[in-house]
Enzyme design. Structure first.
Site, PDB file in Angstrom:
ATOM      1  N   CYS A  26       0.818  -1.215   0.000  1.00  9.70           N
ATOM      2  CA  CYS A  26       0.000   0.000   0.000  1.00  9.70           C
ATOM      3  C   CYS A  26       0.853   1.269   0.000  1.00  9.70           C
ATOM      4  O   CYS A  26       2.074   1.236   0.103  1.00  9.70           O
ATOM      5  CB  CYS A  26      -0.926  -0.007   1.211  1.00  9.70           C
ATOM      6  SG  CYS A  26      -0.051   0.065   2.787  1.00  9.70           S
TER       7      CYS A  26
ATOM      8  N   ALA B  71       3.067   1.804   3.003  1.00 11.37           N
ATOM      9  CA  ALA B  71       4.297   0.994   2.951  1.00 11.37           C
ATOM     10  C   ALA B  71       5.374   1.712   2.145  1.00 11.37           C
ATOM     11  O   ALA B  71       6.549   1.702   2.511  1.00 11.37           O
ATOM     12  CB  ALA B  71       4.004  -0.382   2.362  1.00 11.37           C
TER      13      ALA B  71
ATOM     14  N   ARG C 280      12.463  -4.155   6.513  1.00 12.66           N
ATOM     15  CA  ARG C 280      13.016  -3.895   5.181  1.00 12.66           C
ATOM     16  C   ARG C 280      14.544  -3.989   5.116  1.00 12.66           C
ATOM     17  O   ARG C 280      15.141  -3.793   4.078  1.00 12.66           O
ATOM     18  CB  ARG C 280      12.520  -2.544   4.642  1.00 12.66           C
ATOM     19  CG  ARG C 280      11.242  -2.719   3.835  1.00 12.66           C
ATOM     20  CD  ARG C 280      10.822  -1.449   3.143  1.00 12.66           C
ATOM     21  NE  ARG C 280      11.852  -0.850   2.340  1.00 12.66           N
ATOM     22  CZ  ARG C 280      12.186  -1.236   1.098  1.00 12.66           C
ATOM     23  NH1 ARG C 280      11.564  -2.228   0.533  1.00 12.66           N
ATOM     24  NH2 ARG C 280      13.137  -0.629   0.449  1.00 12.66           N
TER      25      ARG C 280
ATOM     26  N   HIS D 246       5.672   6.644  -2.232  1.00 11.07           N
ATOM     27  CA  HIS D 246       6.978   7.242  -2.524  1.00 11.07           C
ATOM     28  C   HIS D 246       6.790   8.711  -2.883  1.00 11.07           C
ATOM     29  O   HIS D 246       7.527   9.590  -2.421  1.00 11.07           O
ATOM     30  CB  HIS D 246       7.659   6.559  -3.723  1.00 11.07           C
ATOM     31  CG  HIS D 246       7.789   5.073  -3.608  1.00 11.07           C
ATOM     32  ND1 HIS D 246       7.732   4.246  -4.691  1.00 11.07           N
ATOM     33  CD2 HIS D 246       7.972   4.279  -2.526  1.00 11.07           C
ATOM     34  CE1 HIS D 246       7.887   2.988  -4.290  1.00 11.07           C
ATOM     35  NE2 HIS D 246       8.025   2.985  -2.989  1.00 11.07           N
TER      36      HIS D 246
END
Lengths: 544, 461
Positions: free
Chosen positions: A62, A65, A96, A195
């Site tokens: 999503c 994230a 991550r 992002h």
């Protein structure tokens, strides 16, 4: 089956689409494309950055994230406070693999911590702003960070908590940098929206706050490098040896202070085009710093990128130093390549991951003689497949339109014409490209298959039909792929290995792929009594 | 250098901030429970990220494929509701992945919107999107209530609500709800029941699902999981034994209410006396004798306890995790004369403190026990900074504390992201008790071997 016998091109594409009922096949068809390049490297269009059909088992995550996990995750001295129920922060807690290296034990590092407002039902019913405000205060009282980022999760957007107002209020009260992200999970169609939102907020609230000029001579900022498995450490060392000064990395092994000075470099180089090209564009518009795309995945790609960076500065001493480093490193790389390439040549790979890795890692495979027969991105856009030249033809749909595009203007005081028109023209004359990315497909062979937003269905079909020697994806795909008897290499987490960037990383990757495609372990899956025709009888004869 | 360098021993009360939580959210528990149903595809009704995160966490824990679908909410669905997404999902899932059951769980997003899942499922059926003989079931699992354990409990309860049939004719079977334990534990509970000659229905059952063998063939729906037929028959069983009140009691009570099946709610059979309680309850419920083989297993566990007691005695232990696990573990440790001095769970509910008090029975008066949002691993670490412990027991996130403080660490609970074994070797039952002791002793003795003065290195321990 040898790979030249395998179904490929249109035949393979049709076999995969045949697995869908007509309605879904029609919808899916433009996302499966057989690569076909013309003389000018034009490739067929790929439908990308579009919604995943509900019910499809997708790789995608999503918006949150992409925002919290990817872009802001690797910065060590900011407290990333997730406003929402506990899960969103919990799942993004250290998963991550962004490594960080605080220079001393006095330096801040909050990356090992997980911060959340852990919203309860009363916060959903009556609003969560009060709790958020209190949580910011408590985080400040306990840790005294330089900065706090506040991340909105799905319910926050629905109940209308104004994280930006709370951030502003607490920023004034506490005197540290506090800013919010409206990165609710439902925004956009994948992590990619996150992002973009992360970049916008960094640009608005962090980048450009500190004009201290960098000390070096050849100052660069590295964008879109997230220090998975220590990649950034390799690159930091490499760039320093070459004579470049790294002002900031967005965001591997980074600090907020670096971000604040990111605009003071003379050149921005972009690794992951998908996640961060926005920042490169915005810095150029506002501060005048040019950018171009580089790739430090693959030894040859690394050498090429370093040479381009040296050429940009046009300094003889720098160029000489870069060439020395390349010569030294390539000798080491060549030795390992010579050992491994004969064992790997002709083997096949498939890469379905991320927004740039599925492209970059093809370089590494080709360096050891392996062929990429199918590839695709999880959350990329058309320009990542076809190159930035198609940007003008990309249509904005409702999902993309909801993601803010910042209106960036030239900073009247701080804009620097880093690159004179004359120098730009001179570089252009030798085909030196700025602000460009060619995309993945021009580098792939004709007749290879490109699949956007691959799902479980496609993955199974690909494995059954083509049985590649290695399949690259993420954690959710890994063990399903391996149950087919095909090794899977994770390119998000590197399977807890790496680094794979730079020359050192290339050597690590060659060895890792050699391990995966040449081990005998897969041959032991079948028990001996299943493979021999009449084992008991044969054994008796053998003994006699 | 320290990994958790900002943690100090000065505890301040927090009202709003959770740091390093000892829990996660409901939907993942519902997903895990649904994976314990044969030919069932869990479905996450929310944004893509929820499903992706839950699948990732479960995959990292089990090193197995975890299949689940999502409604892939967009901004539009968040405004207009998720009905059209779920209808499309149901149709696509039955077409592409052909499960017998779709187990829908909600998320904070769809709960805040207020999507009515039974209404949408009914509409899907009306529209012919649900093939004959196939099911769409659901559990409401708002992420802002309870924890992952609550989600497990809610989906397990839904299995009863949707499938258990009332019957006049009682069968000989006993239902066992294993709670949130590993596939290895579910397998062990089945083995124990078989050893005692009791026919049971275990649900959910993730053995042969999340510990599937490598055969070179990917089974989209592995062989394991409780079947629908078996779930139907739970309503006709003699009784239900619910292991772990937090995870299993809601389903057991529902069976009692819906089908009149008596329930016995026990603590998880971890350790000697909790296993005794389980074996004894099963014996009485089914009217069987405890077989000699099982008595011998108990004897072996007792033997390890008596042989190695000196290494347990007085050791201070910090625990974090889920209420059901913590209560049984703490009880077992206290029985060994260890001191479970700190225990935190993010799963809210006062009952936890009462249950802990009951199993500790005043033997560890200095114990600090907390539950709820601020009962997190940060608080526990602060306690450890104030006064140290000899052993940590909990999920993988404890490794950061273990390294910083140089404390032996036994991984237990969810998630375990960095070691294997939990899927294959149970910690329930008597044999599971031996495994736990082996791990505890190994951790403590390795530490002694590494850290003691050279002249004090013991060959025999």
């Amino acid at each position: 089956m040898k790979h030249h016998d395998l179904p490929k091109g249109e035949g393979l594409r049709e076999k995969i689409l045949a697995g869908y009922p007509a309605k879904l096949a029609k919808k899916r068809a433009p996302q499966l494309v057989v690569n076909q390049k013309d003389a000018a490297d034009n490739v067929p269009p790929v439908k990308a950055n579009v919604r995943t059909t509900p019910g499809i088992i997708t790789q995608r995550g999503c918006c949150y994230a992409g925002c919290k996990g990817v872009v802001l995750g690797p910065t060590r001295d900011i407290i990333n406070l997730v406003h929402g129920p506990v899960g969103c922060s919990f799942y993004a807690w250290l998963t991550r693999r962004n490594q960080t290296r605080p220079p001393t034990d006095q330096d801040e590092n909050f990356m090992t911590y997980c911060f959340t407002t852990d919203m309860q039902d009363e916060n959903i019913v009556f609003g969560g702003e009060k709790k958020l405000r209190a949580a910011v205060q408590e985080a400040y009282d306990l840790f005294h960070p330089k900065a706090i980022g506040i991340f909105s999760t799905c319910p926050v957007g629905l109940i209308g908590d104004d994280v930006h107002a709370v951030a502003k209020e607490m920023k004034e009260k506490l005197g540290i940098n506090i800013f919010g992200f409206s990165c609710e999970g439902y925004k956009g169609v994948s992590q990619s929206a996150g992002h973009h939102i992360a970049n916008n907020q960094l640009f608005k609230h962090v980048i450009g706050r500190d004009d201290t000029a960098p000390a070096g001579k050849f100052n660069i900022t590295l964008l879109g490098e997230y220090n998975i498995g220590g990649d950034a450490f390799v690159l930091e060392e490499l760039l320093e040896r070459c004579g470049f000064t790294l002002v900031a990395t967005l965001s591997g092994n980074s600090t907020i202070g670096q971000f604040e000075r990111a605009h003071t470099a003379d050149l921005n180089v972009v690794m992951c085009h998908r996640s961060i090209n926005y920042v490169a564009d915005m810095i150029e518009k506002k501060f005048g710093v040019p950018w171009f795309k580089v790739n430090f995945i693959g030894a040859h790609a690394t050498a090429k990128s370093l040479r381009k960076m040296a050429a940009f500065f046009g300094d003889a001493e720098l160029t000489a130093r870069v060439e020395t480093v390349i010569a030294e490193e390539m000798a080491k790389v060549a030795a390992v390549e010579a050992e491994i390439k004969p064992r790997c040549t002709g083997k096949t790979a498939m890469l379905f991951v991320g927004g740039s890795r599925a492209h970059h890692y093809q370089d590494l495979f080709s360096e050891i003689g392996m062929k990429t027969i199918a590839a695709g991105y999880e959350f990329a856009h058309r320009d990542d497949y076809e190159g930035r030249k198609v940007l003008s033809t990309v249509t904005l749909d409702a999902d993309s339109r909801n993601i803010e595009e910042l209106d960036v203007e030239r900073d009247p005081k701080r804009f620097r014409q880093v690159l004179s028109d004359e120098k730009r023209q001179k570089l252009a004359a030798v085909n030196f490209e700025f602000s460009d990315y060619q995309g993945m497909m021009p580098q792939m062979d004709n007749e290879t298959l490109v699949i956007d937003d691959i799902n479980e269905q496609d993955t199974q079909r690909l494995l059954e039909l083509c049985r590649p020697d290695v399949f690259c994806a993420g954690i959710k795909e890994k063990y399903g792929v391996q149950k087919h008897g095909v090794p899977c290499k994770q390119l998000h987490s590197y399977d807890y290995g790496g680094p794979y960037a730079g020359f050192k990383g290339a050597i690590n990757f060659y060895r890792e792929i050699d391990r995966l495609v040449n081990t005998r372990i897969w041959s032991f899956i079948e028990p001996p009594w299943k493979t021999a025709a009449s084992p008991t009888l044969e054994a008796t004869y053998a003994r006699d | 250098m320290a990994l958790l360098r900002h943690t100090t021993g000065t505890v301040t009360e927090r009202q709003a901030l959770t740091v390093n939580p000892a829990k996660t959210c409901q939907p993942i528990g519902a997903m895990y429970a649904a994976l314990g149903v044969h030919n069932c595809l869990p479905h996450s009704h929310g944004s893509q990220g929820c499903c992706s995160y839950h699948r990732s966490a479960l995959t990292r824990h089990y090193k197995e494929p975890v299949m689940a679908a999502t409604s892939s909410f967009t901004e539009g669905s968040s405004v207009f509701g998720g009905q059209s997404n779920l209808l499309a999902a149901i149709e696509n899932i039955f077409t592409l992945y052909a499960p017998d059951v779709i187990a829908v769980h909600t998320t904070c997003l769809s709960e805040t919107i207020g999507d009515d899942i039974p209404q949408i499922a009914a509409k899907a059926r009306e529209e012919g999107k649900v093939p004959a003989g196939k099911y769409v079931i659901h559990a409401n699992t708002p992420s802002y209530v309870g924890s992952h354990v609550t989600g497990f409990a809610n989906m397990t309860k839904s299995l009863v609500t949707y499938f258990s049939d009332w019957s006049e004719n009682r069968l000989r079977t006993v239902n066992i709800i294993p709670g949130w334990v590993e596939p290895a534990d579910m397998r062990e509970i089945k083995r124990l029941a078989a050893l005692m000659g009791v026919e049971i229905i275990l649900f959910p059952d993730t053995s042969d699902v999340l510990d599937a063998p490598q055969t070179g063939t990917h089974e989209f729906y592995p062989r394991g999981g409780v079947t629908i037929q078996a779930l139907r028959r739970t309503g006709a069983s003699q009784a239900t034994i619910a292991l772990g009140p937090t995870a299993s009691a809601p389903a057991a009570r529902e069976l009692e209410k819906k089908c009149g099946v008596d329930s016995h709610i026990l603590e998880l059979p971890i350790g000697l006396r909790a296993t005794d309680a389980f074996v004894d309850t099963l014996r009485r419920t089914a009217g069987v004798e405890v077989p000699a083989a099982l008595v011998e297993e108990r004897g072996r566990l007792m033997d390890v306890i008596t042989d190695m007691h000196q290494y347990f005695y007085g050791k201070r232990v910090a625990l974090w995790g889920d209420p059901d696990q913590l209560v049984s573990l703490a009880g077992f440790l206290a029985d060994l004369d260890m001191k479970p001095v700190y225990a935190v769970t993010g799963t809210p509910g006062r009952a936890f403190e009462e249950r802990m008090a009951k199993v500790l029975a005043g033997r560890v008066p200095e114990a600090k026990i907390r539950q709820g949002p601020q009962a997190d691993m940060f608080l526990m670490h602060q306690w450890i900074k104030e006064q140290g412990v000899d052993l940590l027991i909990g999920n993988t996130y404890g490794k950061y504390i273990a390294r910083d403080e140089n404390i032996p660490f036994v991984r237990h609970g969810f998630p375990i992201l960095d070691r294997v074994g939990h899927s294959y070797f149970p910690t329930t039952g008597y044999m599971g008790g031996i495994r736990l002791l082996e791990k505890i002793l190994g951790a403590l003795q390795d530490q002694q071997d590494r850290n003691c003065p050279e002249e004090a290195v013991e060959l025999v321990m």
